[in-house]
Design a protein around this motif. Structure first.
Motif, PDB file in Angstrom:
ATOM      1  N   SER A  58      33.805  86.859  59.058  1.00 12.71           N
ATOM      2  CA  SER A  58      34.561  88.112  59.026  1.00 12.71           C
ATOM      3  C   SER A  58      33.789  89.242  59.691  1.00 12.71           C
ATOM      4  N   SER A  59      32.490  89.247  59.508  1.00 16.05           N
ATOM      5  CA  SER A  59      31.658  90.274  60.138  1.00 16.05           C
ATOM      6  C   SER A  59      31.655  90.147  61.651  1.00 16.05           C
ATOM      7  N   VAL A  60      31.495  88.929  62.138  1.00 18.75           N
ATOM      8  CA  VAL A  60      31.544  88.691  63.592  1.00 18.75           C
ATOM      9  C   VAL A  60      32.933  89.040  64.120  1.00 18.75           C
ATOM     10  N   HIS A  61      33.962  88.628  63.401  1.00 22.12           N
ATOM     11  CA  HIS A  61      35.333  88.923  63.800  1.00 22.12           C
ATOM     12  C   HIS A  61      35.561  90.436  63.900  1.00 22.12           C
ATOM     13  N   GLY A  62      35.027  91.179  62.949  1.00 23.19           N
ATOM     14  CA  GLY A  62      35.168  92.635  62.968  1.00 23.19           C
ATOM     15  C   GLY A  62      34.554  93.250  64.219  1.00 23.19           C
ATOM     16  N   ALA A  77      23.804 101.574  71.259  1.00 27.59           N
ATOM     17  CA  ALA A  77      23.468 100.514  70.312  1.00 27.59           C
ATOM     18  C   ALA A  77      23.471  99.124  70.942  1.00 27.59           C
ATOM     19  N   GLY A  78      23.973  98.990  72.135  1.00 28.32           N
ATOM     20  CA  GLY A  78      24.019  97.687  72.778  1.00 28.32           C
ATOM     21  C   GLY A  78      25.440  97.154  72.859  1.00 28.32           C
ATOM     22  N   LEU A  83      25.098  93.191  69.240  1.00 34.10           N
ATOM     23  CA  LEU A  83      25.351  93.525  67.838  1.00 34.10           C
ATOM     24  C   LEU A  83      25.567  92.261  67.004  1.00 34.10           C
ATOM     25  N   ILE A  84      26.292  91.298  67.551  1.00 35.29           N
ATOM     26  CA  ILE A  84      26.526  90.039  66.836  1.00 35.29           C
ATOM     27  C   ILE A  84      25.206  89.290  66.649  1.00 35.29           C
ATOM     28  N   GLN A  85      24.379  89.248  67.675  1.00 41.00           N
ATOM     29  CA  GLN A  85      23.080  88.580  67.547  1.00 41.00           C
ATOM     30  C   GLN A  85      22.234  89.251  66.469  1.00 41.00           C
ATOM     31  N   SER A  86      22.253  90.574  66.434  1.00 39.76           N
ATOM     32  CA  SER A  86      21.510  91.315  65.412  1.00 39.76           C
ATOM     33  C   SER A  86      22.059  91.028  64.015  1.00 39.76           C
ATOM     34  N   LEU A  87      23.372  91.050  63.890  1.00 36.97           N
ATOM     35  CA  LEU A  87      24.017  90.760  62.608  1.00 36.97           C
ATOM     36  C   LEU A  87      23.597  89.391  62.089  1.00 36.97           C
ATOM     37  N   ILE A  88      23.725  88.385  62.922  1.00 37.30           N
ATOM     38  CA  ILE A  88      23.419  87.019  62.491  1.00 37.30           C
ATOM     39  C   ILE A  88      21.936  86.883  62.158  1.00 37.30           C
ATOM     40  N   SER A  89      21.086  87.447  62.977  1.00 34.11           N
ATOM     41  CA  SER A  89      19.645  87.380  62.731  1.00 34.11           C
ATOM     42  C   SER A  89      19.279  88.000  61.377  1.00 34.11           C
TER      43      SER A  89
END
Length: 96
Positions: A58-62, A77-78, A83-89
């Motif tokens: 859901s976070s990636v989808h958002g 912010a990039g 942002l997705i790479q940062s989120l997952i990391s």
């Protein structure tokens, strides 16, 4: 962007009205995430693994939807991918 919306924008059908083949495909995608989460934390319950896979997806989808609609506001912010790479990391570090 149009393809993303076509796949994920189910406003016409209610969640319980989606065809079985579609739900099976969605569950197959979630299982890819769940397998990896289980490998990182083998003692975590199946219920928690299922919930966590949905939170991560859901976070990636958002991020993707905000990017598709040009509402991500990431000038400094990039990119959406960054942002997705940062989120997952960060998510995985917290998960471990």
């Amino acid at each position: 962007p149009g393809q993303w919306e076509l796949i994920f924008d189910n406003k016409i059908l209610g969640e319980n009205e989606l065809p079985d083949w579609y739900l099976n495909q969605v569950n197959a995608l979630f299982s890819l995430i769940e397998i990896q989460l289980k490998a990182l934390s083998p003692t975590t319950s199946e219920q928690e693994i299922t919930k966590t896979s949905r939170v991560l997806w859901s976070s990636v989808h958002g991020i993707c939807m905000l990017s598709v609609n040009n509402n991500l506001f990431t000038q400094n912010a990039g990119s959406a991918e960054e942002l997705i790479q940062s989120l997952i990391s960060h998510f995985i570090k917290g998960w471990e």
